[in-house]
Design an enzyme around this catalytic site. Structure first.
Site, mmCIF file in Angstrom:
data_model
loop_
_atom_site.group_PDB
_atom_site.id
_atom_site.type_symbol
_atom_site.label_atom_id
_atom_site.label_comp_id
_atom_site.label_asym_id
_atom_site.label_seq_id
_atom_site.Cartn_x
_atom_site.Cartn_y
_atom_site.Cartn_z
ATOM 1 N N SER A 119 1.152 -1.236 0.017
ATOM 2 C CA SER A 119 0.024 -0.223 0.136
ATOM 3 C C SER A 119 1.120 1.209 0.127
ATOM 4 O O SER A 119 0.625 2.513 -0.138
ATOM 5 C CB SER A 119 -0.398 0.120 1.214
ATOM 6 O OG SER A 119 -0.324 0.067 2.467
ATOM 7 N N HIS A 140 -3.208 -3.710 -5.684
ATOM 8 C CA HIS A 140 -3.200 -3.474 -3.950
ATOM 9 C C HIS A 140 -4.990 -3.331 -4.103
ATOM 10 O O HIS A 140 -5.564 -3.265 -4.314
ATOM 11 C CB HIS A 140 -3.097 -1.778 -4.748
ATOM 12 C CG HIS A 140 -3.334 -1.247 -2.866
ATOM 13 N ND1 HIS A 140 -3.733 0.044 -2.876
ATOM 14 C CD2 HIS A 140 -2.475 -2.012 -1.861
ATOM 15 C CE1 HIS A 140 -3.582 0.036 -1.461
ATOM 16 N NE2 HIS A 140 -3.886 -0.476 -0.460
ATOM 17 N N GLU A 152 -6.265 -1.556 -7.713
ATOM 18 C CA GLU A 152 -5.357 -0.930 -7.941
ATOM 19 C C GLU A 152 -4.404 -1.867 -8.418
ATOM 20 O O GLU A 152 -3.469 -2.283 -7.468
ATOM 21 C CB GLU A 152 -5.260 0.378 -6.710
ATOM 22 C CG GLU A 152 -6.098 1.470 -6.870
ATOM 23 C CD GLU A 152 -5.599 2.399 -5.284
ATOM 24 O OE1 GLU A 152 -5.061 3.723 -5.742
ATOM 25 O OE2 GLU A 152 -4.719 1.992 -4.636
ATOM 26 N N ASN A 190 -4.607 5.276 -1.146
ATOM 27 C CA ASN A 190 -3.884 6.160 0.413
ATOM 28 C C ASN A 190 -4.163 7.502 0.270
ATOM 29 O O ASN A 190 -3.971 8.063 0.795
ATOM 30 C CB ASN A 190 -3.490 5.496 0.470
ATOM 31 C CG ASN A 190 -3.505 4.100 0.822
ATOM 32 O OD1 ASN A 190 -4.359 3.395 1.074
ATOM 33 N ND2 ASN A 190 -2.825 2.559 0.840
#
Length: 284
Positions: A119, A140, A152, A190
């Site tokens: 991440s 991800h 992702e 994120n």
């Protein structure tokens, strides 16, 4: 190469979730951790998750049993030798990931694709630990994996087009929605999400409102299903701190510097739901 077997390195929350959805999709899973007790604990978590789905009549008991039969827990990394795809889900520790990737590089076949669920780390940097960086990509997932649709897909500078296409196809087979993103710190989710969590912690620290009030404001005012502080507890405050710290080091911008309210709780061992206390206190 027709895909039959997927290796999952790491038996924590994300590894368990990925193993579960892949097994439900019909793939054989080699579920690896270097400690047998961690493997056993992970298998127990997957079994409990499938049992909850059967209790809610979302899947049948036979489907749950068949999914569990497809998951083989192992300790030696060498057991992943025959896997056509390997998804690395180890903790966000660069030295640990390097050790795992370098070992995998000498174990899996030349045609195998290795993906990472990182991440925060650069896909290009992680790919540099491999002799075949073109066969390496970011994949991800989001927690909880069985419920969250997004994956992702992160291309490193040396990732092959065929690798990206194969991993996009795998994500779709797992009933996920793959979205291509650049190899940039935090990727998309994120990078946007964690500054919001950080700002919510600053609002708490400054006494703007209590934790519940901050979360209710975001739920009722922005239609978020979960407030940022409750979400931080779900993710784990140690994970939140690590990701913010990584983003801060990469970008050098104050908005990413972890709030003291997060740091203090991590130092106290108040990590959120998994420890029973974070911004909130949990029973059981």
């Amino acid at each position: 190469m027709q895909l039959h077997t997927i290796g999952i390195v790491g038996t924590g929350t994300m590894g368990c979730g990925i193993a579960q959805v892949a097994a439900q999709a019909g793939y054989e899973i080699v579920f690896q951790n270097r400690r047998q007790e961690s493997v056993d604990r992970g298998l127990g978590r997957i079994q409990a998750s499938l049992s909850r789905l059967t209790a809610k009549n979302k899947i049948g008991e036979s489907e749950a049993a068949e999914a569990m039969e497809r998951i083989r827990g192992v300790v030696p990394l060498e057991e992943l030798k025959g896997c056509e795809r390997v998804i690395e889900c180890a903790p966000e520790d660069l030295d640990l990931k390097r050790e795992i990737l370098e070992k995998l590089d000498g174990i899996v076949s030349e045609e195998a694709i290795i993906a990472t669920n990182t991440s925060s780390f650069s896909i290009t940097k992680l790919a540099s630990f491999l002799s075949r960086p073109g066969h390496f990509v970011g994949m991800h997932f989001f927690n909880p994996v069985p419920a969250m649709k997004l994956v992702e897909i992160v291309r490193g500078m040396r990732t092959n087009d065929s690798t990206v296409a194969a991993i996009r196809g795998l994500a779709e087979k797992l009933d996920k929605v793959p979205i291509d993103v650049k190899d940039s710190p935090g990727f998309v989710v994120n990078r946007v999400l964690f500054p919001m969590i950080n700002e919510a912690a600053f609002a708490l620290q400054e006494g703007v409102a209590e934790a519940k009030g901050i979360d209710e404001c975001m739920k009722l005012g922005c239609n978020h299903p979960l407030g940022p502080l409750a979400l931080a507890d779900l993710v784990g405050l140690d994970v939140v701190y690590a990701i913010l710290d990584s983003l801060y080091r990469e970008y050098g911008e104050p908005r990413y510097a972890p709030c003291l309210e997060i740091k203090k709780r991590v130092e106290a061992g108040y990590l959120g739901r998994k420890s029973g206390r974070g911004f909130y206190t949990y029973k059981g």
